[in-house]
Design a protein around this motif. Sequence first.
Motif, PDB file in Angstrom:
ATOM      1  N   GLY A 130      16.145  -2.017  -9.848  1.00  0.00           N
ATOM      2  CA  GLY A 130      15.211  -1.112  -9.183  1.00  0.00           C
ATOM      3  C   GLY A 130      13.877  -1.780  -8.847  1.00  0.00           C
ATOM      4  O   GLY A 130      13.432  -2.712  -9.528  1.00  0.00           O
ATOM      5  N   SER A 179      15.292   7.687  -2.898  1.00  0.00           N
ATOM      6  CA  SER A 179      14.787   6.579  -3.711  1.00  0.00           C
ATOM      7  C   SER A 179      14.299   5.425  -2.856  1.00  0.00           C
ATOM      8  O   SER A 179      13.812   4.439  -3.388  1.00  0.00           O
ATOM      9  N   GLU A 230      19.846  -4.953   1.367  1.00  0.00           N
ATOM     10  CA  GLU A 230      21.006  -4.069   1.472  1.00  0.00           C
ATOM     11  C   GLU A 230      20.665  -2.858   2.342  1.00  0.00           C
ATOM     12  O   GLU A 230      19.604  -2.284   2.210  1.00  0.00           O
ATOM     13  N   ASP A 258      21.482  -1.081 -19.440  1.00  0.00           N
ATOM     14  CA  ASP A 258      21.680   0.198 -20.116  1.00  0.00           C
ATOM     15  C   ASP A 258      23.084   0.216 -20.738  1.00  0.00           C
ATOM     16  O   ASP A 258      24.093   0.401 -20.057  1.00  0.00           O
ATOM     17  N   ARG A 282      25.402   3.151 -20.164  1.00  0.00           N
ATOM     18  CA  ARG A 282      26.015   3.156 -18.825  1.00  0.00           C
ATOM     19  C   ARG A 282      27.223   2.211 -18.782  1.00  0.00           C
ATOM     20  O   ARG A 282      28.277   2.539 -18.226  1.00  0.00           O
ATOM     21  N   LYS A 316      19.106  -8.550  -3.551  1.00  0.00           N
ATOM     22  CA  LYS A 316      19.569  -7.376  -2.801  1.00  0.00           C
ATOM     23  C   LYS A 316      18.594  -6.221  -2.943  1.00  0.00           C
ATOM     24  O   LYS A 316      18.576  -5.304  -2.142  1.00  0.00           O
ATOM     25  N   LYS A 368       9.123   5.127  -1.213  1.00  0.00           N
ATOM     26  CA  LYS A 368       8.535   3.958  -1.873  1.00  0.00           C
ATOM     27  C   LYS A 368       8.432   2.770  -0.913  1.00  0.00           C
ATOM     28  O   LYS A 368       7.486   1.994  -0.973  1.00  0.00           O
ATOM     29  N   TYR A 412      23.080   2.441  -7.634  1.00  0.00           N
ATOM     30  CA  TYR A 412      23.777   2.718  -6.373  1.00  0.00           C
ATOM     31  C   TYR A 412      24.172   1.419  -5.672  1.00  0.00           C
ATOM     32  O   TYR A 412      25.301   1.242  -5.231  1.00  0.00           O
TER      33      TYR A 412
HETATM   34  N1  LIG Z   1      19.879   3.470  -3.340  1.00  0.00           N
HETATM   35  C1  LIG Z   1      19.983   3.069  -2.083  1.00  0.00           C
HETATM   36  O1  LIG Z   1      20.487   3.784  -1.213  1.00  0.00           O
HETATM   37  C2  LIG Z   1      19.491   1.708  -1.686  1.00  0.00           C
HETATM   38  C3  LIG Z   1      19.842   1.195  -0.429  1.00  0.00           C
HETATM   39  C4  LIG Z   1      19.381  -0.074  -0.056  1.00  0.00           C
HETATM   40  C5  LIG Z   1      18.552  -0.774  -0.934  1.00  0.00           C
HETATM   41  N2  LIG Z   1      18.200  -0.240  -2.128  1.00  0.00           N
HETATM   42  C6  LIG Z   1      17.356  -1.026  -3.021  1.00  0.00           C
HETATM   43  O2  LIG Z   1      18.184  -1.635  -4.010  1.00  0.00           O
HETATM   44  C7  LIG Z   1      17.524  -1.681  -5.269  1.00  0.00           C
HETATM   45  C8  LIG Z   1      18.331  -0.934  -6.307  1.00  0.00           C
HETATM   46  O3  LIG Z   1      18.406   0.418  -5.935  1.00  0.00           O
HETATM   47  P1  LIG Z   1      19.352   1.458  -6.695  1.00  0.00           P
HETATM   48  O4  LIG Z   1      19.218   2.754  -5.983  1.00  0.00           O
HETATM   49  O5  LIG Z   1      20.703   0.849  -6.874  1.00  0.00           O
HETATM   50  O6  LIG Z   1      18.595   1.506  -8.105  1.00  0.00           O
HETATM   51  P2  LIG Z   1      19.051   2.229  -9.432  1.00  0.00           P
HETATM   52  O7  LIG Z   1      17.809   2.621 -10.123  1.00  0.00           O
HETATM   53  O8  LIG Z   1      20.111   3.242  -9.142  1.00  0.00           O
HETATM   54  O9  LIG Z   1      19.772   1.052 -10.267  1.00  0.00           O
HETATM   55  C9  LIG Z   1      19.130  -0.065 -10.793  1.00  0.00           C
HETATM   56  C10 LIG Z   1      19.873  -0.459 -12.077  1.00  0.00           C
HETATM   57  O10 LIG Z   1      19.394  -1.729 -12.523  1.00  0.00           O
HETATM   58  C11 LIG Z   1      19.376  -1.713 -13.934  1.00  0.00           C
HETATM   59  N3  LIG Z   1      18.485  -2.785 -14.443  1.00  0.00           N
HETATM   60  C12 LIG Z   1      17.152  -2.856 -14.379  1.00  0.00           C
HETATM   61  N4  LIG Z   1      16.706  -3.999 -14.953  1.00  0.00           N
HETATM   62  C13 LIG Z   1      17.815  -4.668 -15.368  1.00  0.00           C
HETATM   63  C14 LIG Z   1      18.026  -5.897 -16.024  1.00  0.00           C
HETATM   64  N5  LIG Z   1      16.993  -6.682 -16.401  1.00  0.00           N
HETATM   65  N6  LIG Z   1      19.275  -6.288 -16.308  1.00  0.00           N
HETATM   66  C15 LIG Z   1      20.319  -5.494 -15.967  1.00  0.00           C
HETATM   67  N7  LIG Z   1      20.191  -4.311 -15.340  1.00  0.00           N
HETATM   68  C16 LIG Z   1      18.956  -3.894 -15.039  1.00  0.00           C
HETATM   69  C17 LIG Z   1      18.886  -0.302 -14.262  1.00  0.00           C
HETATM   70  O11 LIG Z   1      19.188   0.049 -15.598  1.00  0.00           O
HETATM   71  C18 LIG Z   1      19.649   0.523 -13.229  1.00  0.00           C
HETATM   72  O12 LIG Z   1      20.901   0.978 -13.705  1.00  0.00           O
HETATM   73  C19 LIG Z   1      16.127  -1.091  -5.020  1.00  0.00           C
HETATM   74  O13 LIG Z   1      15.251  -2.131  -4.725  1.00  0.00           O
HETATM   75  C20 LIG Z   1      16.350  -0.221  -3.803  1.00  0.00           C
HETATM   76  O14 LIG Z   1      15.166  -0.061  -3.046  1.00  0.00           O
HETATM   77  C21 LIG Z   1      18.659   0.979  -2.537  1.00  0.00           C
END
Ligand SMILES: NC(=O)c1ccc[n+]([C@@H]2O[C@H](COP(=O)([O-])OP(=O)(O)OC[C@H]3O[C@@H](n4cnc5c(N)ncnc54)[C@H](O)[C@@H]3O)[C@@H](O)[C@H]2O)c1
Length: 457
Positions: free
Chosen positions: A85, A271, A156, A32, A35, A119, A275, A10
Amino acid sequence: MKITIVGAGYVGLVSSACFAELGNHVVCVERDGARVAQLHEGIVPIHEPGLPELIARNLAAGRLAFTTDLAQGVRHAQLLFIAVGTPMAQDGSADLSQVLEVARAVGRHLSRFLVVANKSTVPVGTAQQVHSAIAHELAARRLARVPAFAVASNPEFLKEGAAVEDFMRPDRVVIGVPPGSAGTRAESLLRRAYAPFNRNHERMVVMDVKSAELTKYAANTLLATKISFMNDMAALADALGADIEQVRRGIGSDRRIGYDFIYAGLGYGGSCFPKDVAAICHTARAAGERLRVVEAVQAVNAGQPARFAERVLRHFGGSLEGRTIALWGLTFKPGTDDVREAPSRAIVRALVAAGAQVQAHDPLVHSLDQLMPDEPAAQRVRLEPHVRFCADPLAAARGADALVIATEWKIYRSPDLPALRRALRAPVVFDGRNLFDPQDMARAGFIYQGVGRGQER
Ligand SMILES: NC(=O)c1ccc[n+]([C@@H]2O[C@H](COP(=O)([O-])OP(=O)(O)OC[C@H]3O[C@@H](n4cnc5c(N)ncnc54)[C@H](O)[C@@H]3O)[C@@H](O)[C@H]2O)c1
């Protein structure tokens, strides 16, 4: 500017597309491979309004590329964002393994000055750990000239369901920069990257790294606190015969309080909040402190779905054996396909455990695999015969002994009440999101219960 973003979830996908839209050259690295292949075919793996168009436009313009190759990403960038993540570990802390894996890979491939900005939502001290991991890998390479780098924090604040809009029009951009000349370079690069967002007024809030890391947790925890506070008040309103919705309007009009995030309901999910609230409690305990307010926020939230399911059971005399329950809404909030920690999951489990057949509808979730992707297959197999997914809300209501509303999707807000009454076997509605006025519903012939509407006893 040349920007690399690691993680195509996201946060990573939205950041990549938005930075590219502003004219930057963005490489988005995702581990992935499936993806990445999907993205190359124009398939966007998450639901986020406006995102597919942005990605398509910037891919076509050559400003956005997806790869699994982090080395390529490191070579490309002046500025690299980590957006992977940080899920909850067993003990409630933030699992930093994805973040530190990226840091080590950056150290293995770094060849010139780079600003690494975190981020991902990470506990205080993570930037320091990322710095050490990169430095450790650089040292192992025994280079004649070790490239300099800086690790900054850039939490973020986007919301799923409005992520593109939030990213393009942020309330503020928080950056935490380390002291020293590398930190100064990091600040100026980050300011340049975000300059287009400040045309209307200055939105940058620059601070030290630890404070930036804590700012993100403080923000999410305060929002979670508002929700649990209202759910606590809702329980009292039920016990006293007051209506929490009227109370909400009464307090929301106070500008110091505001109308946002003060809805009583099934509690927060998703998500982030669960946590992040757990992680900040863990951080506090590790630092020898207790966040007593926040621990209470967690406890109130954890009890909300069960409390609501209990209410349904009570109506049916303690058992749902032979009953069919319609369920509207499965995602943790409207506007997203995210089901992580969605209260609906606990509701489905509780209803089925009490003997019910569930007829579910959600605009974006159409199967148990989608609803519970991370749960053991055995659990899904157990639920499978008891949960049926329906194509529209009225189909889900047809023949049911009651309707439960778990997510406040717009399509549920103005139902054709006579048609709903005809569809249900009995006109009983348990509204976990307080979408309707109890008197209107009573007039329309429904037995209606919300959360905190003065109806517990
Ligand atoms: N989702 C939200 O609304 C939101 C808002 C603000 C902050 N955040 C924070 O941002 C971070 C990401 O959240 P998200 O919801 O986007 O997570 P997500 O799980 O949707 O996406 C994370 C992506 O990172 C990839 N990944 C993991 N390890 C990797 C690596 N070594 N190399 C390349 N890619 C890799 C995963 O395959 C996955 O596609 C988290 O810490 C979350 O707390 C999320």
